[in-house]
Write an enzyme that holds these catalytic residues in place. Structure first.
Site, PDB file in Angstrom:
ATOM      1  N   GLY A 229       0.819  -1.206   0.000  1.00 13.84           N
ATOM      2  CA  GLY A 229       0.000   0.000   0.000  1.00 13.84           C
ATOM      3  C   GLY A 229       0.850   1.251   0.000  1.00 13.84           C
ATOM      4  N   CYS A 257       5.542  -5.615   1.459  1.00 14.85           N
ATOM      5  CA  CYS A 257       5.790  -4.190   1.274  1.00 14.85           C
ATOM      6  C   CYS A 257       5.321  -3.359   2.480  1.00 14.85           C
ATOM      7  CB  CYS A 257       5.170  -3.718  -0.035  1.00 14.85           C
ATOM      8  SG  CYS A 257       5.924  -2.201  -0.659  1.00 14.85           S
ATOM      9  N   GLN A 261       6.373  -3.552   6.596  1.00 18.69           N
ATOM     10  CA  GLN A 261       6.719  -2.452   7.499  1.00 18.69           C
ATOM     11  C   GLN A 261       5.800  -2.432   8.717  1.00 18.69           C
ATOM     12  OE1 GLN A 261       6.409   0.853   4.791  1.00 18.69           O
ATOM     13  NE2 GLN A 261       7.976   0.016   3.434  1.00 18.69           N
ATOM     14  N   HIS A 343       7.925  -7.290  -4.007  1.00 19.62           N
ATOM     15  CA  HIS A 343       6.649  -7.808  -4.516  1.00 19.62           C
ATOM     16  C   HIS A 343       6.823  -9.154  -5.218  1.00 19.62           C
ATOM     17  CE1 HIS A 343       3.877  -4.310  -3.954  1.00 19.62           C
ATOM     18  NE2 HIS A 343       5.039  -3.702  -3.791  1.00 19.62           N
ATOM     19  N   GLU A 345       4.611 -11.133  -6.180  1.00 15.32           N
ATOM     20  CA  GLU A 345       3.597 -11.318  -7.233  1.00 15.32           C
ATOM     21  C   GLU A 345       3.995 -10.601  -8.513  1.00 15.32           C
ATOM     22  OE1 GLU A 345       2.879  -7.218  -6.275  1.00 15.32           O
ATOM     23  OE2 GLU A 345       3.351  -8.937  -5.008  1.00 15.32           O
TER      24      GLU A 345
END
Length: 372
Positions: A229, A257, A261, A343, A345
């Site tokens: 996000g 991502c 965090q 990422h 994906e």
């Protein structure tokens, strides 16, 4: 569109530096933090990635728009970047399965975009001086007014943006008769993450960004996921509380991502805003558990503190970025939780890291076996 018919446009940086170009055709003004992506393909997936919300995107690829758009190659419900800055914009395209050209798509989404900018010089300037707020506009004769408008734009540091891109109501993805159920906290989730989980036999319920652990638990899931996000992770105190509760209960958890965090913050590891961030599809990462290297897709402007991570007796660093040695992955010792900064994906990007989804599913199955 003929070159001479195009209106002048500009990029004004927060420090007063100006770069000039030409409007792609949509007149107006847009603000945000300026950043650049080094990917040579996949512009449509990049433009629709919720992680880019509130950012003006500089494309380092010299040609944007040459293969048009495809309705299936989106990562959310629409364009999420605040504006586009590029060198050469292709008003015509060539692709067998294209659904149209990029200009019409931008017009549909009312996106301000400018081309004919010296992006090599602009990116070099950002690399030296760091990410900063900027404004792009076709109103080139009112610099003073643009400077005032830009001065009012909030800093990305401390800015909560997950609420701007998260779903407002829960929804389901996958086969409802699947053996595995996953509760996913949407703080800016990409569609291809959900595709990767669903194709591995999971039925996913996606929850709004501010959902509580009890709400996620009510689905009776076998595992939990916290998504990618935009924005600063520190204001996401509700998500941090969810992550902490999941970890304390030793339930299967995977974060990507921004989710990575959030998990770190739940373990009292601080985050910081990077000078430029990592945005591209060729970032080298080393898996410290296997010794293998991965070429990864990345998109983040914040990172977790490495010294604090190394000092935390409950956390192990599992992956590192080989360019700057930032933390690219962690796992919680003696708990069923892990996360990565990049990422797996991709979309766009290489598939080197897809094994992480397999690892998450394997963790869930092992947990189910123990519980049964």
């Amino acid at each position: 569109m003929k070159y001479q018919q195009r209106k002048k446009a500009l990029v004004l940086l927060a420090d007063g530096t100006i770069f000039y170009g030409k409007s792609v055709g949509i007149e107006g003004t847009s603000t945000g933090e300026i950043c650049f992506n080094t990917g040579m393909t996949g512009y449509q997936e990049i433009f629709t990635d919720p992680s880019y919300f509130g950012q003006l995107m500089v494309a380092t690829n010299a040609h944007i728009g040459n293969y048009g758009v495809n309705n299936e190659e989106v990562e959310s419900d629409g364009i999420k970047i605040a504006g586009l800055i590029c060198r050469n914009f292709s008003f015509t395209h060539s692709r067998v399965d294209s659904n149209g050209n990029l200009k019409d798509w931008f017009t549909k989404h009312n996106l301000v975009a400018i081309s004919d900018v010296d992006t090599r010089a602009l990116v070099s300037y950002i690399r030296d001086n760091g990410a900063m707020n900027a404004i792009i506009s076709t109103d080139v004769d009112n610099i003073d007014a643009l400077k005032k408008q830009l001065a009012a734009v909030p800093s990305m540091e401390g800015l909560e943006l997950a609420s701007k891109v998260s779903t407002t109501e829960p929804y389901f993805i996958g086969d409802e008769n699947a053996d595995i159920k996953i509760s996913a906290l949407d703080i800016g989730i990409k569609k291809n993450i959900l595709r990767n989980l669903a194709k591995r036999g999971a039925y996913i319920k996606v929850f709004p960004y501010n959902s509580s652990f009890s709400e996620l638990e009510a689905f009776n899931p076998d595992g939990y996921f916290i998504s990618n996000g935009p924005g600063d992770p520190e204001p996401l105190v509700e998500a941090q509380a969810v992550a902490k509760e999941i970890i304390e209960r030793d339930l299967p958890l995977f974060g990507i991502c921004l989710g990575h965090q959030v998990i770190a913050l739940s373990q009292e590891i601080s985050t910081y805003k990077m000078h430029n961030g990592h945005r591209g599809i060729n970032h080298p990462v080393k898996n410290l558990l296997t010794g293998k290297g991965e070429i990864t897709s990345q998109n983040h402007g914040f990172a977790i503190n490495r010294e604090e991570t190394e000092a935390n007796e409950n956390v192990e660093i599992t992956h590192v970025h080989l360019n700057d040695h930032t933390v690219a992955g962690i796992r919680i010792k003696d708990k069923n939780a892990f996360s990565v900064q990049y990422h797996p994906e991709a979309s766009p990007g290489p598939h080197d890291s897809e094994y992480l989804f397999d690892q998450f599913i394997a963790n869930i199955k092992a947990s189910k076996k123990v519980l049964s």
